[in-house]
Every structure is written in structure tokens, then in C-alpha cells.
Design an enzyme around this catalytic site. Structure first.
Site, PDB file in Angstrom:
ATOM      1  CD  GLU A 116     -20.850  -6.623   2.030  1.00 42.05           C
ATOM      2  OE1 GLU A 116     -21.390  -7.591   2.585  1.00 42.05           O
ATOM      3  OE2 GLU A 116     -19.859  -6.733   1.276  1.00 42.05           O
ATOM      4  CE  LYS A 128     -11.287   0.010  -0.384  1.00 41.57           C
ATOM      5  NZ  LYS A 128     -10.128   0.186   0.508  1.00 41.57           N
ATOM      6  CG  ASP A 152      -7.686   1.998   6.539  1.00 44.51           C
ATOM      7  OD1 ASP A 152      -6.935   1.260   5.877  1.00 44.51           O
ATOM      8  OD2 ASP A 152      -7.395   3.172   6.837  1.00 44.51           O
ATOM      9  CE1 TYR A 189     -13.487  -8.894   1.704  1.00 46.37           C
ATOM     10  CE2 TYR A 189     -13.096  -7.901   3.856  1.00 46.37           C
ATOM     11  CZ  TYR A 189     -12.630  -8.298   2.619  1.00 46.37           C
ATOM     12  OH  TYR A 189     -11.308  -8.124   2.289  1.00 46.37           O
ATOM     13  CE  LYS A 230      -9.567   4.805  -1.364  1.00 47.25           C
ATOM     14  NZ  LYS A 230      -8.900   4.045  -0.304  1.00 47.25           N
ATOM     15  CB  CYS A 284      24.212  19.273  -4.550  1.00 44.12           C
ATOM     16  SG  CYS A 284      23.656  17.578  -4.305  1.00 44.12           S
ATOM     17  CB  CYS A 297      27.899  16.091  -4.205  1.00 39.99           C
ATOM     18  SG  CYS A 297      27.057  17.003  -5.528  1.00 39.99           S
ATOM     19  CB  CYS A 354      22.780  18.129  -8.162  1.00 38.59           C
ATOM     20  SG  CYS A 354      24.520  17.651  -7.962  1.00 38.59           S
ATOM     21  CB  CYS A 362      25.707  13.740  -6.973  1.00 35.92           C
ATOM     22  SG  CYS A 362      24.436  14.251  -5.795  1.00 35.92           S
TER      23      CYS A 362
END
Length: 671
Positions: free
Chosen positions: A123, A125, A127, A229, A317, A410, A413, A426, A432
Site C-alpha cells: 500500500e 505510505k 506523508d 489503512y 522508503k 567565536c 563570545c 571555542c 561562552c
């Protein structure tokens, strides 16, 4: 017209309108004009106003209703399971092999109750958003989201707006729960966006957002649909096979997608899967794969479930969709360990039903490897890996764009960054903000100290307003401090304090994981706890001692020793112990027999098994006195190998380690 006559007339009109709705919305075969339908509907509204009541199955119950204050939790009568996944035909046939082996094992043990040769049904699938509908004596009495599979959110008012879902069904012999998917047709999405002030981006999010909107009127505006289903729970009815189940659903006026493909062998589905992928974009709704199930219900019951999945079904899938779009910018985010991760912003593009605007790049090396260093403003190819994480595959052409500049300081910071391999770090651990907030969030996470309701947003708020800069600071928080914060009422404050207090009882392995020691995950934390049995012993362990442990190499050992040699880390731990954090090893009584062949053995599990999940097998081995570890080494005594056992099996063969590759043999040894 008397009240009795009015009541009879209402019943007649409701029956007629529901039949017309079924023909129009479920069968897509209207039998009367809109004008004729509206005339009957208006008469019903007038009769209901005259009678001062609405019957539960009246179509006037579908639209309207008060705006809800929130969603109540509802426990399903039967669990809504996730599905195991196959990403390609090889994995699909591996599932088939495992299934056939399980059936053969069952038949060998039950000669008088033989299961039939497996046959399959495929069947679509969908979404959208999973729905669980409860009917009691034929009336729709509840509708919920999937939630965690056991408990979902009650959305009955929202689901009633879906006209293809019947408010009443012919089956009145008891309670049934039917499972399906709430969707928004692509044509409905396009029509909605023609007049929408804020157009909706994609059909999946539009359906999910509508069904979880507290105002049912908003849900009704989306013109949602639903396909049913499965039946998860049923009183007074049972089925021998999938065909009977489908027939029952259709006879009870549920909308069942006409696409269904039966096969006696899985190989018969291969070409159909290829064709389905090609037809995917011609459908009026989103799908992300196909679901393949065994058709025989007795076989389904015999094979049962793992912790997560039914053994008799698998989701195939589809490959992730790819798209091309422009790379607009790259920003840099700071994680709890100080690692700096680049995040790419791309021009919004529809990909597998989702609008993608951000893609995570792993590190500087990833940018250079994919030839993206001079890609700003150019076209790039992106893909949703496993239909979840957007990733940039590389540049579409050789056009030279603006340069992505790697930071030297960074972004949070402004401390100078250090490059370690392909990553930037960092080192300002104490000043930070993202690192401090990240460590607090990790400390409170479920697998760590499990402090419920302490989200990253709450951690940020506590950092800013309560000066919580270290996990130990959580244990000095007071009710007066919390109640003064924005979005903190009395209930939220008490719940957080109770969760913090409860966390003091967490066992040693969870506490070690919560500390966030570099290169030390849950498995290593468990190994440390089980070997040393006390926090003090772990803190005083040496590198030479640690590398003797299974799965602990030199890098991990150095990380552990360095962490506990840090004065600030030690002071934080001592503060938590003083506040009442126990961090003790949970004592268990070993009842394993020394005669068991697994007693005292170091065992590695790899691959998949016909009837046992790896978690189940691990627990049973430990109950027999075995030590289950994650990697193969010279210290490994036995490797238990199932289907798709990869490099661990190869390494075990190279080292001459005992290998058991038959689940039946393992089960016999566990006795």
C-alpha cells in the site's frame, strides 16, 4: 410538525446527507447537485434549531465549535507502531529472509498449527499526520494523534471537519480503533493558497498544523482528507487476512485508497515499486514510500512485534529527492563542546514536501571537500538525507561565487578559535553562553538526569535571569526565583523543582553521561559505572586502567582523565554531591547460573534477528551473566551474528572468535 415528527425527519435527513457525503467525499461519485444538498442541509439546521439539539452523527457537527484551550492526552486502546524501514531492494529482501525464517521456526515448533506460506500486500505510505479514530457502538467518540504510540493528543473536534471520515458507521457490535493518515490534497493546497493572506508552504505541514490547531474552524478551512489503512483494536470482529480487513473498512464507509497490490512473492513487487516511484509526482497527495505487509492475520499475530516495529510489515522508503537552489550565506553555530558548526542558508526550495531553507554542513573539511569554498551565490544541489536532514551535495556547475570565510573568533563570545583536524573549537568553556546553555540542556536530557520540562529555551532563561552557568547551579534554584520569571507560573515552577529533586536519585551511569565528558557516550558511561561501581573510583581512574576496559581506547581514556583532573569540573561535581545528588551504582542481584554457556563471557551482538530485538537479546544475555559490549576485540569471547552482520563479523572471523549465527542455537543456550 410535532416534536416526534421533527425528530423522525431529522433522522431521515441525517441518514440521507451522510450517504450523500459518503458518495461525494469517499467514493468521489456525487449523486445530487450542490443545490439539492444545500436545501436538505438548511432544512436540518432549521429542525435542529427548533428542537434545540443536535444528534451526534449530524453533519452539522462537523464545522464550528469553540476554540479549545489545549489538547488533552488520550491513551490508545492498541499501540500505534512505527515501521522498520528498507532503503533499497537488498534491505527489503533481507526483511523477507528474516520473516520467512521466523515463520519456518514457528512451524517447526508448532507442527499442528502451521502458518501458511507468506504472501504480501503493498500500500502507499502517506506523508501526513497519523490519526487514531475510536468508534463505540458505531459512533465516532474520539480521535487522536499518534503521539508516542501509546498516548496521543485528543483532536476530535478537528477531525470531525474531515468530511471523508464518517461520524457513524454500520458496525455497532463494540469498540473499534481505526488508524489512518490525515492529509491535505495538493489540489486543495493550491486552491487554498489562491486566496490565502499567508500561503501555506507544503501539504504535509498544512495538514499537521490544521489538525493541531486549537480552532476547529481553521482546520475546516484547509479542506483536509483522510485515508484509513488499519484497524488496531476491535471488539466483536476479527479477520483472517488483509483482504477481509479492507473489505470491512470499505463496508463501514471508511475511505480506503484504491491503490493496493497483492503478491505471492516479494520479487513480484520490484517492478511495481519502480513504477510507483515514477508515478509519485502524478498523485494529488504526498507519499514518501510504500508499506509492505504479510496478508495472513494469524501469521502477523505469531510473529508479533519488536520494541518498536511489527515484524510482519516494513516501509520501503523512496530515495531522497534532490533539488537545485542558491547558496545565500553560511553562519557558524557553537555547540556545548565548543565545536563550531557551519549552517548554510539557501534560497527556499520545495523538497520531498518540505520547504528547505537551512542545510547543515559538517565542518571546514566538508566545505572544502564538496568544493563549496567559493560557492556563495551559486547554484548547489541539495538532498534530504533519508527525507529528514537537508544536506548540500556540491556545486551544480563550476561558476565561482563569493568565498565562505572561516571564522577566527567565536561568533558567540569572540574568543580565538582553535583548529583540531577539520573542526574549529571555542575553548572558552566558562564564558561562552551557547556552551554553558548546551551543557545544562544536555545534563537535563532524558538519557542523562531526565529533568522534565528543562528545554533549551528554559536553560537559556535560567542562564540569563538566574545566573545558572553550571549544572550544579540547578540545585540551588528556589521557588521565589522561578516564580518571578516570565512564562513561569506556580505550576511550572513547582514541576521544575520537583524534576530537579527527582534527578538526585539517578544512577551512576546516567550521571556520568550527564557530565558531558568528551568522547564519552551512554555506552561508555555504562561501562565505567559497571566496572568501577562508584563515582570516586571513576574520578580517580588512570589512563592505563581505563584502556583495559572494553570499548575504551587511548583517546577516550585521556578525555575521561582530563575531565576529572579539571578543578572546575571536580568542584561542580562536589557541589552536586553536597546538594544531595547520589550518583550511585544501582545494585542488582545476579541470579545467573555459572553453568550457563554465556556466564562470564564477553559477547558482541551484530546484525538483525528473526524474532529477537537486539535490546531483548542483550538483556537476556546479561541475565545469564554475560557482559555485552559494542565492539569486537581480542577480549571478546563470542560474537552473535544475525542478518546484515558487517565489519564486526569480519573482524571476529579474522581474530578466530567463536561465532554463533543461528538464533535457534542462541535461544537454546539462553535456557
Amino acid at each position: 410538525m410535532s416534536m416526534i415528527q421533527a425528530q423522525m425527519r431529522m433522522e431521515l435527513i441525517i441518514e440521507t446527507l451522510n450517504k450523500l457525503n459518503y458518495s461525494y467525499y469517499t467514493l468521489d461519485a456525487p449523486t445530487v447537485s450542490d443545490a439539492e444538498y444545500d436545501k436538505l442541509y438548511d432544512e436540518l439546521v432549521a429542525l435542529e434549531q427548533q428542537a434545540g439539539e443536535k444528534l451526534p452523527h449530524s453533519p452539522t457537527q462537523r464545522v464550528g465549535g469553540e476554540i479549545l484551550s489545549g489538547f488533552e492526552q488520550h491513551k490508545h486502546l492498541a499501540k500505534l507502531w512505527s515501521l522498520d524501514k528498507a532503503q533499497n531492494l537488498e534491505q527489503l529482501h533481507a526483511w523477507e529472509t528474516k520473516t520467512k525464517r521466523a515463520i519456518a521456526d514457528y512451524n517447526a515448533k508448532n507442527p499442528e498449527q502451521q502458518l501458511p506460506e507468506p504472501s504480501y500486500v503493498m500500500e502507499l505510505k502517506f506523508d501526513g499526520l497519523s490519526l487514531n479514530l475510536t468508534y463505540d457502538e458505531g459512533m465516532l467518540v474520539q480521535a487522536t494523534t499518534r503521539g508516542n504510540g501509546t498516548v496521543g493528543e485528543a483532536i476530535l473536534a478537528q477531525v470531525k471537519t474531515i468530511r471523508s471520515i464518517p461520524l457513524s458507521i454500520p458496525f455497532t457490535n463494540g469498540i473499534i480503533e481505526v488508524q489512518g493518515e490525515g492529509i491535505m490534497a495538493l489540489s486543495s493546497l493550491a486552491k487554498y493558497n489562491e486566496t490565502a493572506i499567508e500561503p501555506l508552504k507544503n501539504a504535509r505541514n498544512a495538514a499537521a498544523g490544521a489538525l493541531r490547531n486549537l480552532n476547529p474552524a481553521v482546520t475546516a478551512e484547509r479542506n483536509l482528507d483522510a485515508y484509513i489503512y488499519n484497524i488496531g483494536y476491535a471488539e466483536g470482529v476479527s479477520f483472517e487476512n488483509h483482504r477481509q480487513l479492507q473489505q470491512f473498512m470499505q463496508e463501514n464507509h471508511f475511505k480506503v485508497n484504491p491503490y493496493v497490490y497483492y503478491a505471492s512473492e516479494l520479487s513480484e513487487l520490484e517492478q511495481e515499486l519502480v513504477d510507483l516511484v515514477e508515478r509519485r509526482n502524478t498523485l494529488d497527495f504526498l507519499i514518501d514510500g510504500a508499506v509492505i505487509k504479510l496478508t495472513d492475520m494469524r501469521t502477523r499475530e505469531a510473529l508479533g512485534y519488536t520494541d518498536k516495529f511489527p515484524r510482519w510489515a516494513v516501509a520501503f522508503k523512496f530515495e531522497a529527492e534532490e533539488a537545485e537552489t542558491s547558496l545565500l550565506s553560511v553562519s557558524w553555530e557553537v555547540g556545548r563542546t565548543g565545536k563550531i558548526t557551519p549552517v548554510a542558508k539557501v534560497e527556499a526550495v520545495e523538497l520531498a514536501g518540505v520547504t528547505v531553507q537551512n542545510c547543515t554542513l559538517n565542518n571546514m573539511g566538508d566545505i572544502e571537500r564538496k568544493n563549496l569554498k567559493h560557492a556563495l551565490g551559486t547554484l548547489v544541489a541539495i538532498r534530504r538525507s533519508n527525507d529528514v536532514i537537508p544536506e548540500i551535495l556540491g556545486k551544480v556547475d563550476e561558476d565561482r561565487g563569493e568565498e565562505i570565510v572561516f571564522p577566527t573568533a567565536c561568533p558567540a563570545c569572540e574568543s580565538l578559535l582553535e583548529q583540531r583536524g577539520a573542526h574549529l573549537f571555542c575553548n572558552n568553556k566558562l564564558g561562552c553562553p551557547p556552551q554553558l546553555i548546551g551543557r545544562i540542556t544536555h545534563f537535563a536530557s532524558r538519557d542523562a538526569m531526565d529533568i522534565e520540562s528543562l528545554s533549551i529555551m528554559t536553560a537559556e532563561q535560567l542562564y540569563i535571569d538566574c545566573n545558572v552557568k553550571d549544572p550544579a547551579d540547578l540545585y540551588r534554584l528556589t521557588f521565589d526565583e522561578l516564580i518571578s520569571l516570565d512564562r513561569f507560573g506556580e505550576k511550572k515552577a513547582n514541576n521544575l523543582l520537583e524534576a530537579i529533586e527527582k534527578s538526585k536519585e539517578r544512577e551512576l551511569a546516567s550521571f556520568l553521561y550527564a557530565l558531558g565528558i568528551s568522547n564519552t557516550g551512554k555506552a561508555t558511561a555504562k561501562t565505567l559505572a559497571e566496572h568501577y561501581r562508584s563515582l570516586e573510583a571513576v574520578m580517580n581512574a588512570t589512563v592505563d586502567e581505563l584502556i583495559q576496559l572494553q570499548d575504551v581506547g587511548a583517546i577516550v581514556a585521556e578525555s575521561i582523565v582530563s575531565f576529572f583532573q579539571d578543578d572546575i569540573a571536580r568542584q561542580s561535581i562536589l557541589s552536586m554531591i553536597a546538594a544531595g545528588v547520589k550518583a550511585e551504582m544501582e545494585e542488582t542481584v545476579t541470579v545467573a547460573s555459572e553453568d550457563n554457556p554465556f556466564f562470564g563471557k564477553t559477547v558482541v551482538i551484530t546484525g538483525a534477528f528473526p524474532t529477537l530485538s537486539r535490546d531483548d537479546l542483550s538483556k537476556r544475555l546479561e541475565a545469564c551473566g554475560a557482559k555485552v559490549t559494542g565492539s569486537v576485540s581480542k577480549k571478546t569471547d563470542i560474537v552473535i551474528a544475525g542478518e546484515k552482520a558487517g565489519s564486526k563479523l569480519t573482524k571476529a572471523q579474522d581474530l578466530g572468535i567463536q561465532i554463533i549465527d543461528d538464533e535457534a542455537v542462541v535461544l537454546e543456550m539462553l535456557m
